[in-house]
Design an enzyme around this catalytic site. Structure first.
Site, PDB file in Angstrom:
ATOM      1  N   HIS A 158       0.830  -1.215   0.000  1.00  0.00           N
ATOM      2  CA  HIS A 158       0.000   0.000   0.000  1.00  0.00           C
ATOM      3  C   HIS A 158       0.862   1.261   0.000  1.00  0.00           C
ATOM      4  O   HIS A 158       0.434   2.326   0.445  1.00  0.00           O
ATOM      5  CB  HIS A 158      -0.944   0.030   1.211  1.00  0.00           C
ATOM      6  CG  HIS A 158      -1.842  -1.151   1.323  1.00  0.00           C
ATOM      7  ND1 HIS A 158      -3.053  -1.235   0.680  1.00  0.00           N
ATOM      8  CD2 HIS A 158      -1.677  -2.320   1.993  1.00  0.00           C
ATOM      9  CE1 HIS A 158      -3.618  -2.402   0.962  1.00  0.00           C
ATOM     10  NE2 HIS A 158      -2.801  -3.090   1.740  1.00  0.00           N
ATOM     11  N   SER A 279      16.190  20.032 -16.523  1.00  0.00           N
ATOM     12  CA  SER A 279      15.106  20.995 -16.720  1.00  0.00           C
ATOM     13  C   SER A 279      15.627  22.197 -17.479  1.00  0.00           C
ATOM     14  O   SER A 279      16.749  22.650 -17.255  1.00  0.00           O
ATOM     15  CB  SER A 279      14.540  21.435 -15.368  1.00  0.00           C
ATOM     16  OG  SER A 279      13.727  22.578 -15.503  1.00  0.00           O
ATOM     17  N   LYS A 285      17.603  20.039 -11.375  1.00  0.00           N
ATOM     18  CA  LYS A 285      16.747  18.875 -11.621  1.00  0.00           C
ATOM     19  C   LYS A 285      17.501  17.724 -12.287  1.00  0.00           C
ATOM     20  O   LYS A 285      18.319  17.916 -13.175  1.00  0.00           O
ATOM     21  CB  LYS A 285      15.553  19.262 -12.509  1.00  0.00           C
ATOM     22  CG  LYS A 285      14.553  20.209 -11.873  1.00  0.00           C
ATOM     23  CD  LYS A 285      13.789  19.556 -10.744  1.00  0.00           C
ATOM     24  CE  LYS A 285      12.885  18.451 -11.197  1.00  0.00           C
ATOM     25  NZ  LYS A 285      11.826  18.877 -12.105  1.00  0.00           N
ATOM     26  N   GLU A 292       9.987   7.346 -16.926  1.00  0.00           N
ATOM     27  CA  GLU A 292       8.662   7.890 -17.213  1.00  0.00           C
ATOM     28  C   GLU A 292       8.199   7.492 -18.610  1.00  0.00           C
ATOM     29  O   GLU A 292       7.010   7.216 -18.830  1.00  0.00           O
ATOM     30  CB  GLU A 292       8.680   9.412 -17.053  1.00  0.00           C
ATOM     31  CG  GLU A 292       8.862   9.852 -15.612  1.00  0.00           C
ATOM     32  CD  GLU A 292       9.108  11.336 -15.441  1.00  0.00           C
ATOM     33  OE1 GLU A 292       9.147  11.804 -14.308  1.00  0.00           O
ATOM     34  OE2 GLU A 292       9.253  12.036 -16.470  1.00  0.00           O
TER      35      GLU A 292
END
Length: 460
Positions: A158, A279, A285, A292
């Site tokens: 969970h 970025s 970043k 992704e």
């Protein structure tokens, strides 16, 4: 009159331009040029064996087809108006090269059985390629698991901290999913390896073609037994698309884990520079774009599967033009899956594990189940032990301390079964090592997993 098409004899008007574009599949099925040549050469040999082609004609056809393939290989093949698919294009070019004997090649054969044969030949080779690519990822995971077996981390259910586990045990959970995918692929190969050639358009082949010999020459294990079923069958494509969807889901779940673990909130892993991006605005970043993209493309594979299943759902028997979509689905799915498998392999191979961060994320509250097991070993029934362990957690929360900081007196107030030996519970290594049964996270169990997968990689 339009007379340059294979089927143009009974038509007196030209095909509408918009339909011509919609009907053409050459931009997709050109990828099967080698398979179309291979199938046609085998079919020419079959025709020769029943005296529908002479030795000389067969040689001319096979040599001409080799020249056609060379043109495709060199990217010099010129697609012309009227080449609506790879079969039409290759036959048209063969006739330009060798003349009239080329017109004898199609006897008894339909594009209906030709296209499904080409697709099976194409897919069979690519399934082996995908199998090897999945195995490469499994091998990377197994290697890392062996090298980093002493790294401990929280296990999650969970998305909440559950119990301490080995990092290797976590990694191998993904390897076993991928191993199941490889095993499932064996079943798809068996379905693909049934030859449809010789089924004609719908009723079969009117000439005494030896289909079993033809199958053998093309490396198929058997032949289809019903011509109507054969030309309309795309179950093997649906099976492949579903299989690819499952692999995509497995890769997506791995990617999601590693995206979370690479965040500042976790910092369990660092994604390598080669598989990260930055970025355009924020210099600090490090974006896990590789993961992704795997996650996003993994989802799109199921979309392709679902879309094609809807094409199949309401089709009447045998071949229908709707099936032209099969090649786009097959090619697109293969390309996407191959790309994310390769990126996943590189990402997993190059990521850095931050061992201290993983260990520091462990908390003694994660040993609450071990408290229950401690009481079970004191002959307390598990349901009662579970309840008492919950009381220990509640008491620690009430006092705003860790469960390991409760005094023996406080523990005895919950259950007199607690003794000084309860102190042995507060040890993550001991907790992990108690799970020595098959499939557990103890070192011996994880080493057994590694050994099994290493043997499987060698033997299969």
């Amino acid at each position: 009159m339009e007379n340059n098409k294979l089927w143009g004899g009974r038509f007196t008007e030209s095909t509408d331009t918009n339909l011509e574009k919609l009907n053409s599949s050459i931009n997709f099925d050109r990828r099967m040029f080698a398979e179309d040549v291979e199938g046609s050469k085998a079919y020419a040999e079959a025709l020769k064996k029943i005296n529908l082609l002479t030795e000389q004609e067969t040689t001319l056809i096979c040599d001409g087809l080799d020249k056609v393939k060379i043109e495709w290989d060199k990217n010099s093949f010129e697609i012309k108006e009227g080449d609506e698919d790879i079969h039409t294009a290759n036959e048209r070019r063969l006739k330009e090269i060798i003349g009239e004997p080329a017109t004898k090649l199609h006897v008894g054969r339909s594009r209906n059985d030709q296209v499904v044969t080409d697709m099976k030949l194409w897919l069979r080779t690519r399934l082996r390629d995908l199998d090897n690519t999945v195995r490469s990822l499994i091998k990377v995971i197994v290697t890392r698991s062996a090298n980093e077996i002493d790294v401990m981390m929280p296990g999650y259910t969970h998305l909440q901290r559950a119990q301490p586990v080995r990092w290797s045990h976590y990694l191998l959970s993904h390897a076993w999913n991928l191993q199941k995918d490889c095993n499932r692929l064996d079943d798809i190969v068996k379905i693909v390896n049934i030859l449809p050639l010789g089924s004609g358009a719908i009723a079969g082949n009117p000439f005494p073609i030896d289909r079993l010999d033809l199958a053998s020459s093309l490396g198929f294990n058997s032949v289809t037994q019903n011509s109507m079923q054969a030309v309309g069958d795309r179950d093997f494509i649906a099976e492949f698309l579903f299989w690819a969807s499952m692999v995509g889901i497995h890769l997506s779940r791995l990617a999601e884990d590693l995206i979370l673990y690479s965040s500042k909130e976790f910092e369990f892993v660092t994604i390598g520079d080669s598989y990260s991006t930055g970025s355009s605005l924020m210099p600090q970043k490090r974006n896990p774009d590789s993961l992704e993209l795997i996650r996003g493309i993994g989802g799109s594979l199921f979309g392709q599967c679902c879309s094609f299943m809807m094409v199949l759902k309401s089709l009447p028997s045998t071949y229908n033009k709707d099936l032209q979509y099969d090649k786009e689905a097959m090619f697109t799915t293969f390309d996407k899956l191959k790309s994310i498998l390769e990126v996943a392999t590189g990402t997993v191979e190059t990521l850095k594990i931050n061992q201290d961060k993983c260990k520091n994320a462990l908390s003694f509250e994660m040993l609450a189940t071990d408290v229950a097991y401690y009481l079970v070993r004191k002959k307390i029934p598990f349901r009662e032990a579970h309840y008492l362990a919950g009381k220990v957690v509640a008491e620690a929360e009430r006092k705003e301390v860790s469960i390991c900081d409760l005094t023996l007196e406080e523990l005895k107030n919950i259950s007199p079964a607690f003794g000084v030996d309860v102190g042995k519970v507060w040890n993550y290594e001991n907790s992990i090592e108690q799970y020595q049964t098959i499939g557990g996270t103890a070192k011996s169990s994880v080493m057994k997993q590694i050994d099994l997968l290493e043997k499987w990689l060698i033997q299969n």
